[in-house]
Design an enzyme around this catalytic site. Structure first.
Site, PDB file in Angstrom:
ATOM      1  N   CYS B  22       0.790  -1.206   0.000  1.00 19.38           N
ATOM      2  CA  CYS B  22       0.000   0.000   0.000  1.00 19.38           C
ATOM      3  C   CYS B  22       0.822   1.254   0.000  1.00 19.38           C
ATOM      4  O   CYS B  22       2.026   1.242   0.214  1.00 19.38           O
ATOM      5  CB  CYS B  22      -0.833   0.030   1.275  1.00 19.38           C
ATOM      6  SG  CYS B  22      -1.327  -1.581   1.797  1.00 19.38           S
ATOM      7  N   ASN B 256       1.746  -0.828   5.737  1.00 21.88           N
ATOM      8  CA  ASN B 256       2.218  -1.117   4.399  1.00 21.88           C
ATOM      9  C   ASN B 256       3.223  -2.235   4.535  1.00 21.88           C
ATOM     10  O   ASN B 256       4.313  -2.042   5.061  1.00 21.88           O
ATOM     11  CB  ASN B 256       2.880   0.125   3.793  1.00 21.88           C
ATOM     12  CG  ASN B 256       3.558  -0.184   2.472  1.00 21.88           C
ATOM     13  OD1 ASN B 256       3.312  -1.223   1.860  1.00 21.88           O
ATOM     14  ND2 ASN B 256       4.412   0.727   2.024  1.00 21.88           N
ATOM     15  N   GLY B 257       2.841  -3.407   4.116  1.00 22.25           N
ATOM     16  CA  GLY B 257       3.773  -4.514   4.250  1.00 22.25           C
ATOM     17  C   GLY B 257       3.037  -5.818   4.375  1.00 22.25           C
ATOM     18  O   GLY B 257       1.904  -5.948   3.920  1.00 22.25           O
ATOM     19  N   MET B 503      20.275 -29.143 -12.048  1.00 23.79           N
ATOM     20  CA  MET B 503      19.335 -29.754 -12.995  1.00 23.79           C
ATOM     21  C   MET B 503      17.999 -30.153 -12.371  1.00 23.79           C
ATOM     22  O   MET B 503      17.313 -31.041 -12.866  1.00 23.79           O
ATOM     23  CB  MET B 503      19.956 -30.973 -13.709  1.00 23.79           C
ATOM     24  CG  MET B 503      21.125 -30.648 -14.625  1.00 23.79           C
ATOM     25  SD  MET B 503      20.786 -29.397 -15.868  1.00 23.79           S
ATOM     26  CE  MET B 503      19.727 -30.277 -17.018  1.00 23.79           C
ATOM     27  N   GLU B 916      19.870 -14.633 -16.620  1.00 25.16           N
ATOM     28  CA  GLU B 916      20.132 -13.395 -15.912  1.00 25.16           C
ATOM     29  C   GLU B 916      21.532 -12.840 -16.126  1.00 25.16           C
ATOM     30  O   GLU B 916      21.929 -11.897 -15.471  1.00 25.16           O
ATOM     31  CB  GLU B 916      19.843 -13.551 -14.419  1.00 25.16           C
ATOM     32  CG  GLU B 916      20.840 -14.346 -13.635  1.00 25.16           C
ATOM     33  CD  GLU B 916      20.675 -14.092 -12.132  1.00 25.16           C
ATOM     34  OE1 GLU B 916      20.545 -15.066 -11.404  1.00 25.16           O
ATOM     35  OE2 GLU B 916      20.670 -12.928 -11.729  1.00 25.16           O
ATOM     36  N   LYS B 962      15.293 -22.908  -6.994  1.00 30.35           N
ATOM     37  CA  LYS B 962      15.573 -22.326  -5.680  1.00 30.35           C
ATOM     38  C   LYS B 962      14.769 -21.056  -5.476  1.00 30.35           C
ATOM     39  O   LYS B 962      15.333 -19.971  -5.363  1.00 30.35           O
ATOM     40  CB  LYS B 962      17.065 -22.058  -5.519  1.00 30.35           C
ATOM     41  CG  LYS B 962      17.672 -21.344  -6.711  1.00 30.35           C
ATOM     42  CD  LYS B 962      19.144 -21.073  -6.520  1.00 30.35           C
ATOM     43  CE  LYS B 962      19.733 -20.620  -7.847  1.00 30.35           C
ATOM     44  NZ  LYS B 962      21.144 -20.406  -7.822  1.00 30.35           N
ATOM     45  N   CYS B1127      22.971 -32.788 -23.368  1.00 30.43           N
ATOM     46  CA  CYS B1127      23.068 -32.985 -21.914  1.00 30.43           C
ATOM     47  C   CYS B1127      22.632 -34.398 -21.561  1.00 30.43           C
ATOM     48  O   CYS B1127      21.651 -34.895 -22.093  1.00 30.43           O
ATOM     49  CB  CYS B1127      22.179 -31.959 -21.208  1.00 30.43           C
ATOM     50  SG  CYS B1127      21.838 -32.343 -19.486  1.00 30.43           S
ATOM     51  N   CYS B1133      26.544 -29.336 -13.082  1.00 26.76           N
ATOM     52  CA  CYS B1133      26.671 -27.977 -13.622  1.00 26.76           C
ATOM     53  C   CYS B1133      27.466 -27.080 -12.674  1.00 26.76           C
ATOM     54  O   CYS B1133      28.194 -26.206 -13.101  1.00 26.76           O
ATOM     55  CB  CYS B1133      25.311 -27.342 -13.839  1.00 26.76           C
ATOM     56  SG  CYS B1133      24.102 -28.419 -14.579  1.00 26.76           S
ATOM     57  N   CYS B1138      31.083 -30.269 -16.849  1.00 23.49           N
ATOM     58  CA  CYS B1138      30.120 -30.872 -17.766  1.00 23.49           C
ATOM     59  C   CYS B1138      30.867 -31.545 -18.917  1.00 23.49           C
ATOM     60  O   CYS B1138      31.570 -30.888 -19.676  1.00 23.49           O
ATOM     61  CB  CYS B1138      29.182 -29.795 -18.304  1.00 23.49           C
ATOM     62  SG  CYS B1138      28.029 -30.414 -19.526  1.00 23.49           S
TER      63      CYS B1138
END
Lengths: 490, 1500
Positions: B22, B256-257, B503, B916, B962, B1127, B1133, B1138
């Site tokens: 909020c 707020n939270g 994996m 990423e 994860k 693979c 990994c 690998c």
């Protein structure tokens, strides 16, 4: 997991073989294993794969826990490795010598490097166990009071006997020959698998564990199976695929044409001190030998012939020569049909030896006394699954002794199968459902059930059959180890 | 259509999982002067926070807005007289209740009489009623459907009581009315609610958008409506069924939270009930308030928080005291006084923190203030004018004052309180409030007298280590496997950390496994995404705590209970010695009772009875006054088998909560069963205070003597390593939910069960979600007995070893896996040889074979064949465009593997994903360009150029492997190119933080989506979530935050390296998450705005078809795509080894890579082909018509599997009603509000500059509502000039005012913003070459260098550029900076966190935890008074002095520029005597970075 980077650091090392000139002089085993340190380094090459193909359906039939014992060897934990190995394989001393090692052709490292030397590791573990005195008779603490008869003492019969004995049942093994071991005893040459030092060593151990061996009992012929059915709570038929493929061409009746097994059995028996009447004796000494069939049995015939002092040895094969490396048709991790000179063929360098492919035997040639003198042959050309003869390529192979090593067609039909009318399948093998034959209380495993196969498959069959028999006898889920995932276990 | 007041559970949708976040703020007159101006300013403030709220499917349906003021006595007196002819008594002598009355016939008269009757019963007088005028014409239809009648009731104080007692009476009356009404036969009681009932404050609120508030309540615009306080709130709820009741402010607070530990907090409050006694309330009154002690009929976390604050305040503590004990700051701080620590410690023994991100504004009508949680994850800024107008809000500049009028500005700091006492007429500093509280009582003395130290107790017998065979037998009894020893325990004992894997997870769910698995395996960890942030337990360890207390908690209302003693534990894991001491304890009459949790193995069905016995014994022990109950598995034998420890623990915990006695004892577990981190977390999460895993310890010792673990370790070291690893692991599990302390995690039940039946859940795990039913206690007993019978066999057992497990890697004879050697081979063959026939053989092996179920979809079948000709089905080519590959970063996989995916997907119109790690710009504009560019928490390589080169921008909020965690790329994987791509130093490891530091809540996500849309208006914005219970509700919020695409990932997918615990136990299968999301979006009428995508172990056309029928119109493939590339599931990994050159950067291994784009194309085509065949079978011509048709799915019939047969999939297959006007797949584009951006005009102004590099200057007036200024301009320029941008200062903008959020985000080279004024959060986010200058207005009167003029998280993920800030910045300054050069006057906590590059010069104060996780770049801090070094987290950095000329010149030059641009006087002073000042600079240098730089120098 072995060493994380072991596969990058160490190259594969194999056992060394005695020089051919030397080894053809005797019938003893001729490999020299690597040192313990070297073996531990070889164990480090294992990558502990997330999906280990080595013990998948492409790999080890008994499901050896390969990454686990590789790691234990790498860490020098040999006794642990021994326990691991024994939990899946009854006779690693057999397979460590004679297995074609589908585990290695399925090894992930083998995809783009040389695979881990799994077979040698297996050999080293079990031999160290004998050496260290870890292989002691395991006498079951409790007996169930149930009795089992095993018909046939080949690797399948021995495995099922070994397993059921562990489960506390009283097991008797019936063997028609004079020594225990079936194909392992009579078929495989002594120089590949030593009969006294290895096979008998194990048979003795099993006897100490309480397994009873009855020799010269040809069940279904000299001893009716009905007697066994009446005496025992269960009977297991592991008589092997004893029916060799014949070559019914002209003059097949000529003297000097023998099935490979006849020749090999005599040869092995001779090593164990047995003697034969001259007229029955099959010997390659001073003869021109032709081996028809390019497989392992053929090779065994070659090795024995050379040792016996054949004048010449020729091995012919109907099929074309296999490629030297994998092709798209036989990708990793499938078992590739590659051309690889066997140790026996390699020994051909000491005599006049030849191999030939795409050869069709048209007829045998015999002399007036009815003795074989040669074969009329012709080269063929393969088109798909069919072939045609190449006109003008006919030739004659000189031969005093012809050995037929063209595989086996299933179990002999005129002993137990006939006696109690066991159902067979389209390939004439004994038909089973979960190792149960069509006759209540009678089971079958090994080559007599699945057809001609490898020693390791026979052991697998024996083990899995034992689980079923145990269940049958006790009425409970068997606590014997199994490769099957179907039953609930940890 | 009938609209419910509050939605009921339907399908997988459950309103319990609603979240909100909020805008919050207040306006007050510091001297307490009441005026209408304050109210008007409050309303204006609210309107300016509108962008922090949300609208639903209809534009005019808000989530809620409201205002809390002092009682406007003058106004009420007038209107009540007029409307009801009531003469109100004197101010303070009467109370006003605001009542929402249902619009049902007769409801009014019935509730009225209940209200009046309750007032009378409590001895007060009801003066009468007033109908509050409302004007609903501006409301949307959905809101009108649930609109109540708003009434005010006036209550006269009886003469015999004082005003404080009267206030308490009003509270009791309200609670009493509530239970009476709910118990009554009044229709529509769902609508009944009382926003406030007080003699001091009054609330006006409703399901409104901010600007509707005064329109709806004309009262608020009356000139004589006067107050000195206006507390306002604008709500953003993830659902679209916010209720009128849940609008805020509540009676004391506006929040707020999010309270992450709510379930536990509620349970603990209930558990305390029987111990509650108060001098201020009579027992009769307590009875009246019990039924709704802490919750309304249906509450949000905020409403529960308000209820407890209200209760504790009225029970005698001051409001600030209550706030401090419920939301305590981290108190291990070295700078804190001993008294204050004792205050916190004392309260910690009986009140667990209400943990989670929380900015709470509060008032009781006399004081007004706000407090912020220890992590400080919500922004709060305040300012005071010379006219004593005090404003606090989530944003700066929400109210504008002439700059010369502002006398003070500030921000709320983590764990701190901001308090204005209007009676005293002053702001009371945090230190003063807390020191005052801490010295009110001798807390230190109390703590010392009552604390028992376990280590000081005598040990009455030696600890016994059983022999190997005994250990092994026990291991078997509890189902230990070889993997437990090797994969789980060994790394913990050896190195004190838990094993890493990779994996993902493709093994059977516990309920589908044929084997006996521990009960823990049925529980999946939940985690934070979007609505609250996970935290970083390693880098922000200062806020984390494993400390807990065992003993009775006593009476919560009473400040001192002398009878009470407690044991303090620094970790919840007790070693064998501590356990023995605890068992024999007899100090202070403190007693422990052992209860055996074994049952007779012989008797079937005995486990249930044994549980009842255990519960009874626990009750008896409590009655007998035992302070500790020990549940023990000691004594297992062939006759006695163990109840699953988790079952016994939770059963006893829940039982004692129900009895209201749980807080009178500690619950300690002595068990051979738990061994992995997840086991301990689950036990604690279900109520255990401490655990002694004695068999795990014995196992370690056994392995040590066998030399299976490190030989150099002593027994104690190995055990201590193991305990440390558990502690770290628990931190990780707590922190992924955003929880900092084990005390609030205890009993918080933050798990979802999969495969446990309702009966089992209701009886023993009450309140835990378990949505598809499952096994009963008899099956559980069978599982236990399977293990027991292996340990104590009744027949001969061959194997003497432990089972192979097969959970962490495929093992023959082990657990079933989706990927087997066979189907890996078949898939590779099929795609390599382009053989659809082989592919069909492959899919036959992955689509559940026999009874070997692995996934939930394996239990589904298609229903209702109505085949059509396959030619009628849309072509394979269009279906293929709906595929995407999963996010796998370049860095985690090799360049070859990464580019192959891009080329393949581009060639068929599908999309690949960068992951990423950024992307090498040389791929932009080629067929190697990934269409999806990911924006993850690390922001590696996220520049303007990266963003404009995307077709889709994916915000990764969680990843399947994860969820709730950050990642780490080890230094040896960061080679030169990867370093360049990620804008970091090769050889230096990289950390991506668990949260996006610009997403702490749903409205933050809305902001980031807005930022990215500005950065590339052509790109779809995709928000990636991971399946867990409640994800549907989160997704609804994400839809309202204007995401274009939502990706629901399964927990089992994931290719990255992760802790094994997370791979196996965090998150849920996508089937549940996808179905819940689709159902919830449909229910909300939001489905048509969203493209729904799913991924997670998708393997076959059948899988895709099921995903489509469950609601997904697009699909992702990752693991299977890697398989196609070669693979073979090494699961290595994380080791860089690998062997097929995919997940490695090792040159030699990369050379072995054999994947080809054609193989990937074949794979996608096969999937589409198979899907198309299924479509033809089912009779669907297009994907769109197939989406969400769950009616075409059914549960497989005739399932025999001994566990799976208990499942009920009806909720999964629930078909939500779709209104005619709504779509069930994406048809409507989101309104991103781009048109109203200032940048549109800026771009026009700068056209010449962009096109022809003509230097152009302009002026700009900015306000807080102008968000993301400069980003679109930068994008427009970057499209033309790429990474390099324009020459410095080509575009120069002089701005004045308050910069809104994300000012200057992703501004590229050549653009300069100079702002005179101040700015909010995320300033300079992703700065990539531009220049930002900020200084206070020339005529301002405050001292700029120590006044906050910049919000939190400035320069997050900046990659280059410069900035000069004259003034103080908030928390997390320059977090993840990888290249910007910045000079600032002062900053808050966590400065330069995770920084990997750039230079930061701070000329004054820094907050705590500076430089945590900093691996690159250099910071220079001017430490004038030699105080600051202890605030630096020295885990990864060295503190040096500025010695070399190189350093000196660099700093000097930056300061010179700073003076030039900002005119900072303080900076000039520093330069005046540079040699002297220079010595006072601390140079903060990451050690790794130093090492790499030095080795480079040597090379040269």
């Amino acid at each position: 997991m072995g060493k994380v980077t072991g596969f990058k650091e160490y190259k594969r090392k194999n056992f060394t073989l005695a020089p051919v000139e030397e080894r053809v002089k005797h019938y003893n085993e001729f490999t020299t294993p690597l040192s313990q340190d070297e073996m531990e380094e070889q164990g480090a090459r294992c990558m502990d794969c997330g999906v280990p193909f080595c013990h998948s359906n492409y790999g080890c039939p008994v499901g050896n826990l390969i990454p686990q014992f590789n790691d234990q060897v790498y860490r020098g934990r040999w006794k642990d490795a021994f326990r691991t190995l024994m939990s899946t394989n009854n006779f690693p001393e057999f397979t460590g010598r004679v297995c074609p090692a589908t585990c290695e052709t399925a090894c992930v490292l083998g995809m783009n490097e040389t695979s881990v030397g799994i077979k040698n590791i297996e050999y080293s573990i079990i031999e160290k166990a004998y050496q260290e005195g870890w292989m002691i008779p395991l006498i079951p603490a409790v007996k169930t009071g149930k009795t089992v008869a095993v018909v046939g003492s080949g690797p399948a019969g021995l495995a099922v006997a070994n397993q059921l004995n562990k489960a506390g049942h009283t097991v008797s093994v019936y063997e028609k020959e004079s020594r225990i071991g079936g194909l392992v005893r009579y078929g495989i040459p002594n120089f590949k698998l030593d009969k006294q030092k290895v096979v008998q060593r194990r048979v003795d151990l099993m006897e100490e564990e309480g397994v009873r061996f009855i020799l010269h009992a040809n069940v279904g012929v000299t001893l009716p199976i009905g007697v066994l059915q009446d005496t025992y709570n269960a009977v297991i038929i592991t008589t092997g695929a004893g029916n060799p493929r014949d070559l019914p061409i002209e003059n097949r009746d000529a003297k000097g044409i023998h099935f490979a097994m006849e020749f090999l059995a005599q040869s092995n028996s001779r090593v164990e001190g047995e003697t034969f009447d001259a007229e029955d004796e099959i010997l390659a000494t001073d003869k021109h030998v032709v081996v028809i069939g390019g497989g392992d049995t053929g090779s065994d015939c070659v090795g024995n012939s050379i040792r016996q002092g054949a004048k010449s040895v020729t091995q012919i094969e109907l099929m074309p020569k296999s490629p030297d490396e994998r092709t798209d048709e036989m990708p990793w991790p499938t078992y590739p049909r590659l051309f690889k000179l066997s140790t026996s063929q390699a020994e051909g360098s000491t005599t006049e030896f030849k191999m030939d492919f795409n050869v069709l035997s048209k007829s045998f040639i015999k002399d007036d006394e009815g003795k074989v003198t040669g074969i009329n042959c012709v080269y063929i050309e393969w088109e798909g699954r069919g072939f045609s003869e190449i006109a003008g390529s006919e030739f004659v192979l000189k031969a005093d002794l012809i050995l037929l090593a063209m595989g086996f067609l299933g179990p002999l039909q005129d002993d137990v199968i006939k006696e109690i009318s066991l159902e067979t399948d389209e390939r004439s093998n004994i038909k089973t459902t979960g190792f149960k034959t069509s006759v209540e209380g009678v089971f079958s495993a090994g080559d007599s059930r699945r057809g001609q196969s490898l020693v390791v498959w026979a052991i697998h069959e024996g083990r899995e059959c034992a689980v079923e028999v145990d269940k049958y006898l006790t009425g409970k889920i068997s606590m014997l180890n199994s490769k099957s995932k179907a039953h609930c276990e940890l | 259509m009938k609209l419910e007041c509050y939605p009921c559970k339907e399908g997988l949708y459950d309103p319990e999982f609603e979240h909100d976040a909020c805008g919050v703020g207040f306006v007050a007159h510091l001297k307490g002067e009441q005026s209408h101006n304050i109210v008007a300013l409050g309303l204006e403030l609210l309107t300016n926070l509108e962008h922090r709220g949300a609208v639903g499917a209809e534009k005019n349906s808000g989530d809620g807005a409201g205002i809390l003021t002092q009682i406007p006595d003058r106004f009420l007196r007038r209107v009540v007289k007029k409307s009801s002819n009531i003469d109100l008594p004197l101010f303070g002598e009467y109370g006003v209740g605001v009542v929402f009355v249902p619009r049902e016939p007769d409801a009014y008269s019935e509730t009225q009489s209940i209200v009046e009757q309750c007032i009378e019963e409590l001895g007060q007088e009801c003066l009468g009623w007033r109908k509050v005028p409302t004007e609903n014409s501006s409301l949307g239809e959905t809101v009108k459907g649930v609109e109540p009648i708003v009434k005010q009731v006036f209550i006269k104080k009886s003469d015999d009581i004082d005003t404080e007692t009267f206030e308490r009476k009003l509270f009791v009356i309200r609670k009493y009315i509530q239970s009476k009404v709910i118990a009554s036969s009044v229709r529509g009681t769902d609508y009944f609610y009382m926003p406030s009932m007080s003699s001091k404050t009054i609330s006006y609120k409703g399901q409104l958008i901010t600007e509707q508030l005064p329109l709806y309540f004309p009262d608020l615009e009356e000139e004589d409506y006067e107050s000195a306080i206006a507390l306002v709130h604008s709500r953003f709820s993830t659902n679209t069924f916010p209720s009128w009741a849940l609008a805020q402010p509540f009676r004391y607070i506006a929040h707020n939270g999010e309270i992450n530990t709510l379930k536990g907090n509620i349970n603990w409050m209930r558990a305390r009930q029987s111990l509650l006694q108060s001098k201020l309330f009579t027992d009769d009154e307590l009875d009246k308030i019990y039924p709704y002690l802490i919750n309304e009929q249906k509450g949000s976390d905020s409403s529960v928080l308000d209820n407890v604050i209200e209760l504790l305040t009225l029970a005698g503590r001051s409001l600030p005291h209550v706030m401090t004990m419920m939301i305590p700051e981290a108190w291990r701080d070295d700078e804190m006084s001993e008294d204050r620590k004792a205050f916190y410690e004392y309260h910690a023994t009986f009140m667990e923190p209400w943990d989670g991100p929380a900015s709470v504004a509060f008032t009781d009508g006399k004081v007004v203030g706000a407090t912020l949680d220890r992590n400080g994850l919500r922004p709060s800024r305040y300012s005071l004018t010379k006219d004593n107008i005090l404003v606090m809000a989530s944003e700066q500049g929400a109210l504008e004052f002439p700059s010369e009028d502002v006398v003070m500005k500030g921000r709320l700091q983590p764990g701190k309180m901001f308090l204005a006492d209007l009676e005293q007429g002053r702001i009371i500093p945090d230190d003063e409030i807390k020191e005052q509280m801490a010295t009110d009582h001798p807390y230190k003395e109390w703590v010392e007298n009552q604390k028992i130290n376990l280590d000081d107790l005598p040990l009455d017998h030696a600890i016994w280590q059983p022999n190997h065979e005994t250990v092994k037998q026990r291991q078997k009894c509890y189902g230990y496997t070889v993997e437990d020893l090797k994969t789980v325990i060994t790394p913990m004992a050896n190195n004190a950390y838990e094993a890493t894997g990779s994996m993902g997870n493709d093994a059977s769910l516990a309920v589908l496994s044929h084997r006996s698995l521990t009960l823990y395996n049925y529980f999946h960890q939940l985690f934070a995404q979007v609505t609250n942030p996970p935290i970083d337990p390693i880098r922000e360890e200062s806020v984390m705590s494993l400390v807990s207390y065992i003993g009775s908690q006593g009476n919560l209302f009473q400040e001192l209970d002398e009878e009470r003693n407690f044991i303090k534990l620094s970790t919840p894991i007790l070693d064998n010695e501590q356990m023995a001491k605890l068992k024999g304890i007899s100090t202070f009459n403190f007693k422990a009772k052992s209860i055996s949790i074994l049952f007779e193995a012989e008797k079937t069905g005995e486990m249930r009875d044994a549980l009842e016995r255990v519960k009874q014994e626990a009750s008896d022990a409590v009655k007998e006054g035992y302070e500790v109950i020990i549940l023990s598995t000691r004594g297992v034998s062939d006759k006695l088998a163990p109840i699953p420890t988790l079952l016994a623990t939770s059963a006893v915990h829940q039982h004692l909560i129900r009895e209201g006695t749980r807080t009178s004892c500690g619950l300690v577990i002595e068990s051979a069963e738990p061994r992995e981190i997840h086991h301990f977390a689950t036990l604690i999460g279900f109520g255990a205070n401490a655990i002694n895993p004695f068999l795990a310890f014995e196992t370690i010792e056994d392995m040590r003597t066998q030399k299976l673990i490190r030989e150099d370790l002593t027994h104690d070291e190995a055990i201590s390593n193991y305990i440390t690893a558990i502690g770290k692991g628990i931190f990780k599990i707590m922190s992924k939910m955003g929880i900092s302390t084990i005390r609030s995690y205890t009993g918080a039940q933050i798990f979802e069960a999969v495969g446990l039946g309702d009966e089992l859940i209701d009886a023993y795990f009450t309140g835990t979600p378990s949505r598809i039913g499952g096994i009963d206690i008899a099956t559980l007993e069978k599982e236990t007995m399977m293990c027991h019978s292996l340990a104590y066999p009744k027949q001969i057992v061959e194997s003497s070893g432990l089972g192979v497990g097969g959970q962490y890697a495929y093992r023959e004879k082990g657990e079933n896996h989706l990927l087997s050697p066979e189907n890996i081979f078949l898939l590779q063959q099929a795609t390599k040889n382009n053989s659809y026939e082989t592919f069909k053989r492959y899919t036959q092996t992955v689509d559940a074979v026999d009874e070997n179920y692995i996934t939930l979809r394996g239990l589904l079948d298609f229903r209702g064949q109505s085949p059509i000709d396959i030619d009628e089905v849309e072509p394979v080519e269009t279906i293929m465009t709906r595929f995407a590959t999963g996010a796998m970063s370049y860095g985690s996989i090799s360049q070859e593997a990464h580019e192959t995916l891009a080329i393949a997907m581009n060639s068929i119109g599908a999309k690949s994903n960068t992951g990423e790690g950024g992307e090498n710009p040389n791929r932009f504009g080629t067929n190697k360009n990934s269409k999806i560019k990911q924006v993850a928490s690390g922001r590696f390589g996220v520049t303007a150029n990266y963003l404009v080169n995307a077709e889709e921008l994916q915000i990764k909020l969680a990843q399947g492997a994860k969820p709730g965690e950050g990642g780490q790329l080890p230094g040896d994987k960061v080679d030169a190119i990867i370093g360049a791509t990620r804008h970091s130093t090769p050889g230096v490891g990289l950390i991506s933080p668990p949260p996006h530091h610009d997403i702490y809540s749903i409205e933050d996500l809305k902001q980031l989506i807005h930022d990215l849309k500005n950065a590339n208006v052509n790109a779809r914005i995709n928000t990636k979530l991971v399946s867990e219970v409640g994800v549907g509700t989160i997704a609804a919020g994400v839809a309202k935050a204007y995401s274009d695409v939502i990706l629901i990932s399964g927990f089992d997918g994931g290719t990255g390296a992760s802790p094994q615990t997370s791979i196996k136990h965090a998150g849920l299968p996508w089937e549940l998450g996808l179905s819940e999301t689709h159902q919830t979006l449909v229910k909300n009428g939001l489905r048509g705005r969203i493209t729904l995508q799913t991924d997670g172990q998708l393997r076959s056309g059948r899988d895709i078809a099921i995903a489509t029928l469950l609601g997904a119109e697009e699909w992702g493939i990752a693991t299977s795509a890697l398989i196609v590339e070669g693979c073979i599931m090494m699961r290595k990994c994380h080791l860089n080894t690998c062997p097929v050159g995919i997940a490695t950067q090792d040159e030699a291994l990369r050379a072995k890579y054999t994947g080809k784009p054609e193989h990937i194309v074949n794979f996608v085509r096969f999937l589409a082909t198979e899907l198309r065949e299924i479509m033809a079978e089912l009779g669907f011509k297009t994907i769109n018509e197939m989406v969400g048709r769950v009616d075409r799915l059914k549960a497989k019939e005739g399932v025999q599997h001994w566990k799976a047969k208990h499942l009920h999939l009806d909720k999964l297959l629930y078909r939500m009603y779709v209104r005619e006007e709504d779509s069930k797949y994406k048809t409507i584009e989101q309104d991103h509000g781009i048109e109203s951006a200032l940048d549109n005009a800026l771009i026009e102004t700068m056209r010449e500059a962009i096109e022809n590099k003509v230097v152009t200057k302009t002026e700009l007036k900015v306000r807080n509502i102008n968000r993301t200024v400069g980003t679109m301009l930068s994008a427009e320029m970057t499209r033309k000039h790429g990474e390099d941008g324009l020459p410095e200062d080509t575009i120069y903008i002089n701005a004045t005012g308050t910069g809104g959020q994300s000012f200057g985000a992703f501004v590229n080279s050549g653009i300069t913003f100079e702002i005179e004024g101040d700015a909010n959060d995320y300033f300079g986010k992703g700065l990539c070459g531009g220049k930002l200058i900020l200084y206070p207005p020339a005529n301002s009167t405050f001292e700029a260098y120590k006044t906050v003029i910049l919000g939190n998280v400035a320069f997050y993920g900046a990659t280059s550029g410069e900035s000069y800030i004259y003034g103080m910045a908030g928390e997390r300054f320059c977090v993840r900076n990888s290249g910007a050069k910045v000079v600032v006057s002062a900053i808050g906590d966590h400065g330069c966190e995770y920084m990997t590059g750039g230079r930061v010069v701070v000329l004054g104060e820094i907050g705590k935890n500076f430089g945590a996780g900093m691996s690159g770049g250099i910071a220079y801090i001017y430490d004038k008074d030699n105080l600051l070094s202890k605030r630096i987290n020295q885990e990864m950095v060295d503190l040096d002095s500025v010695e070399t000329d190189e350093d000196s010149n660099e700093v000097k030059e930056m300061i010179e520029k700073h003076i030039k641009y900002t005119g900072s006087k303080e900076a000039s002073l520093i330069l005046e005597d540079w040699e002297k000042s220079k010595a006072k600079f601390i140079k903060v240098m990451p050690r790794d970075y130093k090492r790499v730089l030095e080795s480079k120098k040597e090379e040269k």
